[in-house]
Design a protein around this motif. Structure first.
Motif, PDB file in Angstrom:
ATOM      1  N   PHE A  21       0.803  -1.169   0.069  1.00 36.17           N
ATOM      2  CA  PHE A  21      -0.014  -0.034   0.067  1.00 36.17           C
ATOM      3  C   PHE A  21       0.895   1.401  -0.075  1.00 36.17           C
ATOM      4  O   PHE A  21       0.560   2.387  -0.349  1.00 36.17           O
ATOM      5  N   SER A  22       2.199   1.276   0.337  1.00 36.46           N
ATOM      6  CA  SER A  22       2.862   2.286   0.691  1.00 36.46           C
ATOM      7  C   SER A  22       3.577   2.848  -0.603  1.00 36.46           C
ATOM      8  O   SER A  22       4.538   3.866  -0.436  1.00 36.46           O
ATOM      9  N   GLN A  23       3.832   2.064  -1.327  1.00 32.63           N
ATOM     10  CA  GLN A  23       4.791   2.154  -2.451  1.00 32.63           C
ATOM     11  C   GLN A  23       4.305   3.419  -3.465  1.00 32.63           C
ATOM     12  O   GLN A  23       3.188   3.360  -4.119  1.00 32.63           O
ATOM     13  N   ARG A  24       5.363   4.250  -3.445  1.00 36.95           N
ATOM     14  CA  ARG A  24       5.152   5.495  -4.452  1.00 36.95           C
ATOM     15  C   ARG A  24       6.362   5.569  -5.397  1.00 36.95           C
ATOM     16  O   ARG A  24       7.400   5.658  -4.805  1.00 36.95           O
ATOM     17  N   ILE A  25       5.883   5.397  -6.606  1.00 41.07           N
ATOM     18  CA  ILE A  25       7.270   5.290  -7.555  1.00 41.07           C
ATOM     19  C   ILE A  25       7.097   6.658  -8.564  1.00 41.07           C
ATOM     20  O   ILE A  25       6.109   7.060  -9.063  1.00 41.07           O
ATOM     21  N   ASN A  70      13.092  17.837 -12.746  1.00 39.59           N
ATOM     22  CA  ASN A  70      12.707  18.774 -11.632  1.00 39.59           C
ATOM     23  C   ASN A  70      13.037  18.008 -10.410  1.00 39.59           C
ATOM     24  O   ASN A  70      12.005  17.606  -9.797  1.00 39.59           O
ATOM     25  N   THR A  71      13.958  18.245  -9.588  1.00 38.69           N
ATOM     26  CA  THR A  71      14.129  17.615  -8.411  1.00 38.69           C
ATOM     27  C   THR A  71      13.102  18.130  -7.343  1.00 38.69           C
ATOM     28  O   THR A  71      12.925  17.270  -6.490  1.00 38.69           O
ATOM     29  N   GLU A  72      13.036  19.220  -7.260  1.00 37.67           N
ATOM     30  CA  GLU A  72      12.108  19.701  -6.271  1.00 37.67           C
ATOM     31  C   GLU A  72      10.624  18.991  -6.252  1.00 37.67           C
ATOM     32  O   GLU A  72      10.100  18.669  -5.383  1.00 37.67           O
ATOM     33  N   LYS A  73      10.228  19.135  -7.544  1.00 38.21           N
ATOM     34  CA  LYS A  73       8.847  18.346  -7.821  1.00 38.21           C
ATOM     35  C   LYS A  73       8.960  16.845  -7.256  1.00 38.21           C
ATOM     36  O   LYS A  73       8.007  16.490  -6.684  1.00 38.21           O
ATOM     37  N   ILE A  74       9.952  16.213  -7.749  1.00 38.98           N
ATOM     38  CA  ILE A  74      10.084  15.003  -7.490  1.00 38.98           C
ATOM     39  C   ILE A  74      10.236  14.778  -5.738  1.00 38.98           C
ATOM     40  O   ILE A  74       9.543  13.997  -5.198  1.00 38.98           O
ATOM     41  N   TYR A  75      10.832  15.601  -4.968  1.00 40.71           N
ATOM     42  CA  TYR A  75      10.892  15.715  -3.591  1.00 40.71           C
ATOM     43  C   TYR A  75       9.380  16.047  -2.928  1.00 40.71           C
ATOM     44  O   TYR A  75       9.305  15.164  -2.374  1.00 40.71           O
ATOM     45  N   THR A  76       8.653  16.612  -3.609  1.00 46.33           N
ATOM     46  CA  THR A  76       7.152  17.036  -3.169  1.00 46.33           C
ATOM     47  C   THR A  76       6.452  15.661  -3.080  1.00 46.33           C
ATOM     48  O   THR A  76       5.444  15.704  -2.628  1.00 46.33           O
ATOM     49  N   LYS A  78       7.316  12.889  -2.526  1.00 43.04           N
ATOM     50  CA  LYS A  78       7.579  11.857  -1.706  1.00 43.04           C
ATOM     51  C   LYS A  78       7.535  10.394  -1.986  1.00 43.04           C
ATOM     52  O   LYS A  78       6.734   9.542  -1.661  1.00 43.04           O
ATOM     53  N   PRO A  79       8.384  10.165  -3.201  1.00 43.16           N
ATOM     54  CA  PRO A  79       8.464   8.724  -3.746  1.00 43.16           C
ATOM     55  C   PRO A  79       9.224   7.856  -2.585  1.00 43.16           C
ATOM     56  O   PRO A  79      10.207   8.313  -2.023  1.00 43.16           O
TER      57      PRO A  79
END
Lengths: 269, 339
Positions: A21-25, A70-76, A78-79
């Protein structure tokens, strides 16, 4: 202290459910996004590239435009995992790791076996192992069926063109070379270390089949260009064919076997 | 003109003609398939249907045609521009032309238009990009109806920078496949299977040479500077305009046929100036012949040095041309000639 079976079951369930359930990719490569869709793990995908057409339709966030990440976007987003290929700049990967993200770099597959291994690896990350196994088994069965169509006594010479200006072909140790070997052919560029090849070398190596990987009208123009060289066996026998680049350049098991099927059915009608 | 000068020039032309023939013969003979020089006529006239015939007629000869015409055209365009601007560093590609052409081609590749409409869009885009840039440079350098030639060089260099930034922008927004196509296109190649494009290249370069000879007097007069040329009765504004258009058309054609091949337009006219002198009567024809044979020679190296792989021709022109030029420059006698 002795662990009770109930506890063990609870822990196993907890780990499994965390995994499920928790995997965000976030995917930084269209080919990996496609693999996630094949694995039916698209609900875990939260970020993709501007070339992942299917994912964009599903309203996934675009985190990389062309080569710019876009590193910031990736960070937000929360993958749990950022998956990418070795085409991503090492500095970008280092930057993602530095901000605490887990990055999985999948090298460009060099063979069909590696394509399958990568699918299995992605399946492990997304907890879709059984799906991956069934896909790989199905494609293997297709490959076995197709293999039976190849005559034992023939080993036609194949020129597999993947670029026109400059002329570019597939060399050994690439998954595209497996297209030729899996369809019982012999790559005329088997001795080459890099893909640029002169037209003269192609004419002299006299392929029985020419496959042009491209989209749109460019393929037809290239086909017309080859027709001028009437000494080539493939030209004499009208054995020049176009292969759809969407499938041929996509390293996933299904597309791979689709291309092998096209080649085998063209070469041994 | 003295008789001895006539003889000297005649000998130079003869020497460059021999050089051209030599480069053509070497190019015809060397390659993946070695064909001995003595067999070439027999194969070309009686060998139809054989593998050797296909290699000579359909692969090596077209490359030679392109090499001779593109090398020749770039060199006379360089000679003309250097003459008009009286600036030894000017060449078709330092005027921002290559940048403009490459940007235009990159745009076609990135938008995928060449895949939808046809590959002919790439040479067309190169041609239009080259012409558009050069006209932009021209119009940005006109003040009160007068062309400020020194401004043109500066504007050209600035446009080169803007174009390369534009390229970076396009490349950062596209796939690695497209980036590869753009990079290879920029490096240039003489492998062009389209025979009408080859015919166009040959016709335009020969016509360009002929037209440039109609402007021999203005070109020679401009060596003294615009003011002095005007005093000699030359309509410099008109002459510069026409010569400029001629150089642009020739460069546009070269870009369309062979992509961006640097150094030829800069080095060959300079080298010819050192060898034959600055008089345009000998400079143009010697640049044309030497430029053509130089490019044919470089192409032979590019397609054989790592055969069956092929190197981009720009790599060879840059290395060979640059080295030869440095050696020439470092000789004390040439230093004196240039100063």
């Amino acid at each position: 202290m002795k662990l009770k079976p109930g506890y063990i079951l609870f822990f196993v369930f907890a780990i499994l459910s965390l995994n499920t359930f928790s995997q965000r990719i976030v995917s930084l490569a269209p080919s990996l996004t496609k693999m996630l869709y094949i694995l039916e793990a698209e609900e875990k995908l939260v970020g993709c590239t501007n070339y992942c057409i299917e994912a964009i339709k599903d309203k996934k966030s675009i985190v990389i435009t062309g080569m710019e990440i876009n590193t910031e976007k990736i960070y937000t987003l929360k993958p749990d995992w950022v998956i990418t290929t070795d085409l991503t700049k090492p500095t970008d990967i280092a930057a993602l790791k530095k901000i605490g993200l887990k990055v999985k770099v999948m090298p460009s597959p060099k063979s069909y076996t590696q394509i399958c291994e990568q699918l299995t690896e992605l399946a492990r990350l997304t907890n879709k192992q059984s799906k991956a196994k069934s896909i790989i088994d199905q494609q293997q069965a297709r490959l076995d069926r197709l293999k039976s169509l190849i005559p034992k006594d023939k080993k036609p010479k194949v020129f597999y063109e993947i670029g026109a200006k400059p002329l570019f072909t597939v060399i050994p140790n690439t998954f595209m070379d497996d297209f030729i070997t899996y369809s019982g052919g012999q790559n005329i560029a088997a001795d080459l270390k890099q893909g640029t090849i002169t037209r003269e070398a192609v004419v002299l190596r006299n392929p029985d089949f020419i496959f042009i990987v491209t989209m749109g009208v460019v393929g037809d123009e290239e086909k017309a260009a080859w027709l001028k060289y009437s000494n080539i066996s493939a030209v004499k026998k009208h054995k020049i064919f176009i292969v759809d680049s969407d499938k041929a350049c996509s390293p996933d098991p299904v597309s791979f076997v689709d291309v092998v099927e096209q080649l085998i059915k063209t070469m041994y009608p | 003109m003295s008789i001895s000068k006539n003889i000297k020039w005649g000998l130079w032309i003869l020497a460059f003609l021999l050089l051209t023939i030599l480069s053509v013969l070497i190019s015809l003979s060397i390659g993946e398939l070695h064909i001995s020089l003595t067999d070439i006529p027999r194969i070309l006239f009686n060998g139809k249907g054989s593998m050797e015939y296909t290699v000579l007629r359909d692969i090596r000869l077209p490359r030679i045609y392109i090499g001779l015409s593109v090398g020749g055209a770039l060199s006379i365009a360089g000679a003309i521009l250097q003459g008009v601007y009286r600036n030894p560093l000017v060449e078709p590609y330092t005027m921002g032309i290559s940048g403009g052409a490459a940007l235009s081609v990159a745009f076609i590749i990135v938008t995928g238009l060449s895949l939808r409409v046809g590959a002919f869009l790439l040479p067309l885009a190169g041609f239009i990009g080259a012409l558009a840039t050069i006209f932009l440079v021209y119009f940005l350098s006109v003040r009160n109806g007068k062309v400020l030639t020194q401004n043109m060089v500066l504007v050209g260099v600035m446009i080169s920078f803007i174009a390369s930034s534009g390229m970076m922008l396009l490349m950062s927004y596209t796939t690695s496949d497209n980036i590869q196509s753009i990079v290879f296109w920029i490096m240039g190649s003489l492998d062009e299977p389209n025979s009408s494009l080859i015919a166009l290249g040959v016709t335009m370069s020969v016509a360009g040479l002929a037209v440039s000879y109609l402007f021999i007097h203005p070109l020679n007069a401009l060596r003294l500077g615009e003011d002095k040329a005007r005093h000699l009765g030359i309509n410099t504004d008109v002459a510069i305009k026409i010569l400029f258009i001629l150089a642009s058309l020739l460069t546009g054609m070269c870009v369309a046929v062979a992509g961006v091949i640097g150094f030829v337009g800069l080095i060959i006219p300079q080298l010819m100036r050192l060898l034959t002198g600055s008089d345009f009567r000998i400079l143009l024809i010697s640049s044309f012949l030497a430029g053509g044979s130089f490019l044919v020679f470089c192409d032979t190296v590019a397609r054989t040095i790592i055969a069956p792989n092929e190197l981009p021709i720009g790599v060879i022109t840059g290395i060979i041309g640059g080295l030869v030029f440095i050696v020439m420059l470092s000789r004390s006698s040439t230093k004196a000639k240039l100063s």
